[in-house]
Design a protein around this motif. Structure first.
Motif, PDB file in Angstrom:
ATOM      1  N   TYR A  38     -53.228  11.308  35.048  1.00  0.00           N
ATOM      2  CA  TYR A  38     -52.006  11.501  34.069  1.00  0.00           C
ATOM      3  C   TYR A  38     -51.383  10.162  33.868  1.00  0.00           C
ATOM      4  O   TYR A  38     -51.057   9.796  32.739  1.00  0.00           O
ATOM      5  CB  TYR A  38     -51.147  12.450  34.666  1.00  0.00           C
ATOM      6  N   ARG A  43     -50.264  23.582  28.782  1.00  0.00           N
ATOM      7  CA  ARG A  43     -50.718  22.599  29.913  1.00  0.00           C
ATOM      8  C   ARG A  43     -52.150  23.086  30.600  1.00  0.00           C
ATOM      9  O   ARG A  43     -53.028  22.411  30.850  1.00  0.00           O
ATOM     10  CB  ARG A  43     -49.703  22.506  31.020  1.00  0.00           C
ATOM     11  N   ASN A  51     -54.951  23.448  27.346  1.00  0.00           N
ATOM     12  CA  ASN A  51     -55.334  22.401  26.708  1.00  0.00           C
ATOM     13  C   ASN A  51     -56.590  22.362  25.970  1.00  0.00           C
ATOM     14  O   ASN A  51     -57.739  21.947  26.370  1.00  0.00           O
ATOM     15  CB  ASN A  51     -55.514  21.163  27.629  1.00  0.00           C
ATOM     16  N   ASN A  54     -53.606  17.103  32.470  1.00  0.00           N
ATOM     17  CA  ASN A  54     -52.775  18.361  32.729  1.00  0.00           C
ATOM     18  C   ASN A  54     -53.187  19.218  33.766  1.00  0.00           C
ATOM     19  O   ASN A  54     -52.624  20.098  34.192  1.00  0.00           O
ATOM     20  CB  ASN A  54     -52.995  19.127  31.388  1.00  0.00           C
ATOM     21  N   HIS A  66     -46.635  18.107  29.998  1.00  0.00           N
ATOM     22  CA  HIS A  66     -48.122  17.740  29.630  1.00  0.00           C
ATOM     23  C   HIS A  66     -48.418  16.670  28.502  1.00  0.00           C
ATOM     24  O   HIS A  66     -47.528  16.489  27.843  1.00  0.00           O
ATOM     25  CB  HIS A  66     -48.537  19.117  29.521  1.00  0.00           C
TER      26      HIS A  66
END
Length: 401
Positions: A48, A280, A283, A318, A340
């Motif tokens: 992330y 999230r 996805n 995510n 997200h």
């Protein structure tokens, strides 16, 4: 060690989770080399923090015509035409074109559409309940909702939905040939070009008519406007339709979460939280955000060289446990789910995200309340998932009530 293949294959027993091989790569390192199906290699960004850093870095380019761009098919310009719309360009041209279509997607304008979307959803549920049982929720509900909405917004006749939906399916199918994909793209391009021609003679109050004003002012060519129309038509129905169907399946497979949503469907905050968590958790964009480095970039102990391709795997970001504790658990009350990266990040983040959020809030807040006994009419093992698509979802979702 061999270079792993991207985008990988999802495990049949865990159809909502990213491919296990790619999750293993995230556990190993934030960046790793991967191989595309055409033999090219690129850097896969799996975590992330590094994803957000790179998506906001001006040294990373979205220009698809750059020789290092990690594309698996050749979509270079043909016959002097642009190879794509503004999402495949850099600033300042990206910013100039994007601004021409921003206004209809502002939160204020989208909120004004909410009552109309509620009526579309309620009418389709009425038809659903009055029709055959069981039924395919994709064909009867998930696809018509966003198709009707985007057609009204753009000024595209809904009567032509079979045409643009069939050609859209070809464009997002990774297994079709380059010739098939080109032909489908050309058909959609010519369709939007002809529609713009009609609006030049008889403009309305829709988004495409707004582009006609730009054409008349010399700010935009008709060809570029048509490609912008293709982008918005495709993105406006395919992604949301898949989120409606896949989100419904995920909730049916998590009855405690479905019960939580159904019992609180009159609570806008809970419904909004559910939308963010489903975005999230699921996805649906599977090709990642593709970029190319314009200069050497040092990140996480790795040097991305100028000209090397970069793929930001949003589904892995995510599910990054450093940002989302217990990330493989669906939790509609999860704090911070909205952080997200399902819509991307930076200057290229999804233009239509306010519209997608509003549509999903209306659907998730209405469908399960009005059809409280909604259930699968088959087993998960029998459902055809879109493992061959760049947009993930299901081809059919048989349901009963």
């Amino acid at each position: 060690m061999s270079v792993p293949l991207f985008p990988g294959v999802r495990a049949r027993r865990c159809p909502f989770d990213p491919p296990p091989d790619l999750q293993a790569l995230r556990e190993r390192a934030p960046l790793t080399r991967v191989r595309l199906r055409n033999g090219r290699t690129a850097w896969l960004v799996t975590r992330y923090a590094e994803q957000k850093a790179l998506l906001s870095d001006s040294r990373i380019s979205s220009d698809v015509t750059h020789p290092g761009y990690p594309m698996e098919i050749d979509i270079a310009a043909r016959d002097g035409r642009s190879p794509g719309s503004f999402i495949l360009m850099d600033d300042p041209e990206h910013r100039r074109l994007r601004r021409m279509v921003t206004a209809p997607f502002t939160i204020r304008r989208v909120e004004a559409m909410r009552p109309g979307v509620r009526k579309i959803v309620d009418d389709l549920i009425d038809d659903l309940l009055a029709g055959p049982n069981p039924v395919d929720l994709v064909a009867a509900f998930a696809l018509p909702v966003p198709s009707l909405v985007i057609c009204q917004l753009l000024g595209v006749p809904y009567a032509d939905h079979d045409f643009f939906q069939e050609n859209s399916k070809v464009l997002i199918n990774r297994n079709v040939s380059g010739e098939e994909r080109t032909a489908a793209g050309d058909r959609l391009f010519h369709y939007l070009d002809e529609l713009l021609g009609e609006k030049l003679d008889n403009p309305g109050e829709d988004l495409l008519s707004g582009l006609v004003d730009r054409i008349r002012a010399g700010e935009l060519t008709r060809a570029v406007a048509a490609r912008m129309g293709v982008l918005m038509l495709l993105a406006g129905h395919e992604t949301t339709a898949n989120m409606i169907a896949l989100g419904t399946l995920a909730l049916l497979e998590h009855p405690d979460q479905l019960a939580r949503l159904r019992s609180s469907s009159d609570d806008p905050a809970l419904v909004a939280s559910a939308v963010e968590e489903l975005l999230r958790y699921l996805n649906i964009t599977h090709n990642g955000r593709r970029r190319v480095a314009l200069a050497d970039i040092e990140i996480a102990g790795v040097t991305i060289r100028a000209g090397e391709g970069v793929i930001v795997a949003n589904d892995l970001g995510n599910r990054d446990p450093s940002m989302f504790p217990d990330p493989d658990r669906l939790d509609l009350d999860r704090p911070g789910a909205r952080r997200h990266v399902a819509f991307g990040f930076g200057v290229h983040q999804c233009l239509g995200q306010p519209l997608a959020r509003m549509e999903l809030q209306v659907v998730y807040g209405t469908l399960y309340r009005r059809v409280p006994t909604l259930a699968l009419a088959t087993t998960v093992d029998e459902i055809p998932f879109k493992h061959d698509g760049s947009v993930y979802g299901v081809y059919e979702l048989p349901v009963t009530w």
